[in-house]
Design a protein around this motif. Structure first.
Motif, PDB file in Angstrom:
ATOM      1  N   HIS A 166       8.628 136.535 -50.623  1.00  0.00           N
ATOM      2  CA  HIS A 166       8.626 136.858 -52.060  1.00  0.00           C
ATOM      3  C   HIS A 166       7.195 136.763 -52.581  1.00  0.00           C
ATOM      4  N   ILE A 167       6.634 137.897 -53.045  1.00  0.00           N
ATOM      5  CA  ILE A 167       5.274 137.948 -53.579  1.00  0.00           C
ATOM      6  C   ILE A 167       5.328 138.602 -54.952  1.00  0.00           C
ATOM      7  N   SER A 168       4.890 137.887 -55.977  1.00  0.00           N
ATOM      8  CA  SER A 168       4.994 138.384 -57.357  1.00  0.00           C
ATOM      9  C   SER A 168       3.640 138.837 -57.879  1.00  0.00           C
ATOM     10  N   THR A 189      17.112 133.422 -44.170  1.00  0.00           N
ATOM     11  CA  THR A 189      17.234 134.736 -43.531  1.00  0.00           C
ATOM     12  C   THR A 189      18.703 135.036 -43.263  1.00  0.00           C
ATOM     13  N   GLY A 190      18.962 136.298 -42.898  1.00  0.00           N
ATOM     14  CA  GLY A 190      20.331 136.701 -42.575  1.00  0.00           C
ATOM     15  C   GLY A 190      21.254 136.542 -43.761  1.00  0.00           C
ATOM     16  N   GLU A 191      22.385 135.885 -43.539  1.00  0.00           N
ATOM     17  CA  GLU A 191      23.336 135.685 -44.622  1.00  0.00           C
ATOM     18  C   GLU A 191      22.784 134.764 -45.713  1.00  0.00           C
ATOM     19  N   ASN A 192      21.780 133.992 -45.391  1.00  0.00           N
ATOM     20  CA  ASN A 192      21.186 133.057 -46.357  1.00  0.00           C
ATOM     21  C   ASN A 192      19.917 133.616 -46.994  1.00  0.00           C
ATOM     22  N   TRP A 193      19.796 134.940 -47.026  1.00  0.00           N
ATOM     23  CA  TRP A 193      18.571 135.569 -47.539  1.00  0.00           C
ATOM     24  C   TRP A 193      18.298 135.201 -48.992  1.00  0.00           C
ATOM     25  N   ASN A 194      19.361 134.880 -49.751  1.00  0.00           N
ATOM     26  CA  ASN A 194      19.201 134.571 -51.180  1.00  0.00           C
ATOM     27  C   ASN A 194      19.403 133.090 -51.467  1.00  0.00           C
ATOM     28  N   VAL A 195      19.300 132.251 -50.427  1.00  0.00           N
ATOM     29  CA  VAL A 195      19.492 130.815 -50.565  1.00  0.00           C
ATOM     30  C   VAL A 195      18.138 130.119 -50.442  1.00  0.00           C
ATOM     31  N   LYS A 196      17.863 129.203 -51.351  1.00  0.00           N
ATOM     32  CA  LYS A 196      16.604 128.455 -51.298  1.00  0.00           C
ATOM     33  C   LYS A 196      16.743 127.336 -50.267  1.00  0.00           C
ATOM     34  N   GLU A 197      16.099 127.524 -49.105  1.00  0.00           N
ATOM     35  CA  GLU A 197      16.271 126.592 -48.008  1.00  0.00           C
ATOM     36  C   GLU A 197      15.061 125.678 -47.784  1.00  0.00           C
ATOM     37  N   ARG A 198      13.866 126.165 -48.111  1.00  0.00           N
ATOM     38  CA  ARG A 198      12.663 125.407 -47.761  1.00  0.00           C
ATOM     39  C   ARG A 198      11.830 125.125 -49.004  1.00  0.00           C
ATOM     40  N   ASN A 199      11.010 124.087 -48.881  1.00  0.00           N
ATOM     41  CA  ASN A 199      10.083 123.726 -49.952  1.00  0.00           C
ATOM     42  C   ASN A 199       8.772 124.472 -49.711  1.00  0.00           C
ATOM     43  N   ARG A 200       8.804 125.780 -49.978  1.00  0.00           N
ATOM     44  CA  ARG A 200       7.631 126.612 -49.720  1.00  0.00           C
ATOM     45  C   ARG A 200       7.324 127.462 -50.945  1.00  0.00           C
ATOM     46  N   TYR A 201       6.033 127.572 -51.256  1.00  0.00           N
ATOM     47  CA  TYR A 201       5.597 128.323 -52.430  1.00  0.00           C
ATOM     48  C   TYR A 201       4.426 129.221 -52.051  1.00  0.00           C
ATOM     49  N   PHE A 202       4.333 130.315 -52.744  1.00  0.00           N
ATOM     50  CA  PHE A 202       3.180 131.214 -52.584  1.00  0.00           C
ATOM     51  C   PHE A 202       2.185 130.852 -53.682  1.00  0.00           C
ATOM     52  N   ARG A 203       0.934 130.602 -53.305  1.00  0.00           N
ATOM     53  CA  ARG A 203      -0.087 130.175 -54.265  1.00  0.00           C
ATOM     54  C   ARG A 203      -0.948 131.357 -54.685  1.00  0.00           C
TER      55      ARG A 203
END
Length: 497
Positions: free
Chosen positions: A362-364, A300-314
């Motif tokens: 992020h939802i595709s 979030t914030g300045e790190n909005w485009n940084v992959k920080e967590r091991n989380r996926y949408f199934r």
């Protein structure tokens, strides 16, 4: 012919010719679905049409038993009420060494893992549109891996080509909606067969990409032209599903070109009196429907485009074609049966949202099967390249090259038999309910019922006569009725005695 111990090819040996004339007559807004679908684009959706086709060919099988083989062919078509009054349907040359084949040109390639005459069609590499001129390297038949006692075989292909319908797209849209000139084509597929002779499992991956060319996009009466990446770099990105489209921006990027594909599988049982095939075809447009997962762990914030967590949408496995093919080898009146169920409503859900500085989720979803924002969609000359139950753009009366009904469910049935010598028939029956697209849904679901009966009689000296009766009833294709008569002749060309 053998000269000493050397094999000598004779490229003009065993040339065959073919001549075919077909007339379709009917009533309604269109010709019935099964009088024009799954014929490699050699058809018309107009209720009254005709064509005359003539060609010559030499099959690769003529050189069976040799290390090298040569094949080629050409089919020329003159037509009434087709998308063109004259066109080259096939024009190709082939070179085989051992089991590998190089094909250059436009050629009809059959579907994999499905019945060519009775299936509703493959979702990715179908037989519904005209052949695309291409350069194709293939292993067309299963090659048994040495040392595994014929338990494992592989086959596949890689191809690059160029679409030929740019001028047709411009005329069809009247330069009022999106079209592409000079579009390029890529496809690849790999299959593995596992098991002994009578029980086998086939697994495969089919993928394709539309890339390159100039996209003409119209919005608010203004035209913008986007030059899509072609050449060697574009071809590499089409193969690796890399890069991004020229119109993408930093917060919303997609792979370069229109990528799509299918996971396919078939389980076969083969016995002296009967055989059974159970198969599946799962279509996908992106990672969400290909792997049922997509990354959703941005900061979030300045790190909005940084992959920080091991989380996926199934995402769920809902969209699928499931089919059964049963063949009774001792029966004549009805010996082959096909049943298929297709479901394409899910498309990874109705929501598409790329992560942003304000919302990192992020939802595709909203995959919008067969369509693309820059390319002209999975079609060629107005007919979808995959399964014809996705409504082809040729049916659109507003000049838009869009697949308008890609969310549907359907049941499809096919029966074939040869009750007496030289006489065969087939029956196709399809029920479909469509919801349109997520972006433009029908006000209420639309139902459609299509049916066709065809009888084929083979006469002496390789003459063939076929007659078909078909109809549509419903709100997808309309209420249509038609009859079709086909007369064809094949034979061996004797250029010398």
């Amino acid at each position: 012919m053998v000269k000493g111990n050397a094999e000598v090819l004779q490229p003009l040996d065993s040339l065959t010719y073919n001549v075919e004339m077909q007339t379709t007559l009917g009533g309604g807004d269109h010709s019935p679905l099964w009088l024009n679908a799954n014929r490699y684009g050699l058809s018309s959706i107009h209720p009254n049409s005709a064509f005359l086709k003539a060609g010559v060919s030499r099959a690769l099988s003529v050189d069976y038993g040799r290390k090298w083989g040569i094949g080629y062919g050409v089919d020329l078509v003159g037509a009434v009420r087709h998308t063109a009054p004259f066109y080259i349907h096939q024009l190709y040359g082939e070179l085989r060494w051992l089991k590998g084949v190089l094909t250059v040109g436009a050629k009809e390639f059959p579907m994999e893992l499905k019945n060519q005459s009775l299936s509703s069609g493959s979702q990715t590499l179908g037989i519904n549109s005209r052949p695309v001129p291409q350069v194709r390297i293939s292993l067309p038949d299963y090659w048994n891996i040495p040392g595994l006692r014929r338990w494992v075989g592989i086959k596949g292909h890689i191809a690059y080509g160029k679409y030929t319908d740019g001028k047709w797209q411009e005329d069809f849209t009247q330069r009022q909606s999106r079209y592409v000139e000079g579009g390029l084509y890529h496809s690849k597929a790999g299959y593995i067969r596992i098991g002994p002779k009578n029980i086998t499992l086939e697994l495969g991956l089919e993928m394709a990409c539309q890339f390159g060319g100039k996209s003409h996009v119209f919005e608010n009466g203004m035209e913008s032209i986007t030059v899509n990446q072609g050449g060697l770099k574009g071809a590499l990105k089409a193969f690796t599903t890399g890069g991004s489209d020229a119109t993408d921006y930093s917060m919303s990027t997609n792979n370069s070109g229109n990528h799509l594909g299918s996971w396919v599988a078939r389980l076969n049982f083969d016995y002296p009196k009967w055989s059974l095939g159970i198969y599946a075809d799962h279509f996908f447009e992106d990672h969400s429907s290909m792997f049922f997962l997509d990354y959703d762990g941005y900061g979030t914030g300045e790190n909005w485009n940084v992959k920080e967590r091991n989380r996926y949408f199934r995402y769920d496995l809902k969209d699928m074609m499931i089919g059964i093919e049963l063949r009774m080898k001792k029966w004549r009146w009805a010996n082959t049966f096909v049943v298929e169920y297709l479901y394409t409503k899910y498309q990874s859900g109705p929501v598409y949202h790329d992560h942003t500085q304000l919302r990192n989720t992020h939802i595709s979803g909203n995959d919008d099967y067969y369509n693309h924002n820059l390319q002209s969609g999975w079609q060629h000359w107005g007919m979808v390249t995959g399964n014809p139950l996705y409504l082809s753009p040729l049916y659109n009366d507003d000049g838009k090259i869009v697949i308008k009904n890609n969310r549907f469910k359907a049941w499809h049935f096919g029966i074939m038999g040869n009750p007496v010598e030289n006489l065969s028939y087939r029956l196709l029956t399809t029920w479909q309910r469509g919801w349109g697209q997520y972006v433009e849904m029908y006000q209420s679901p639309r139902d459609n019922f299509s049916m066709m009966g065809e009888v084929i009689y083979r006469l002496p000296q390789n003459w063939r006569v076929a007659g078909a009766v078909s109809f549509d009833s419903g709100k997808i294709y309309g209420d249509n009725f038609g009859v079709q008569l086909t007369v064809a002749k094949t034979g061996l060309l004797k250029l010398w005695k």
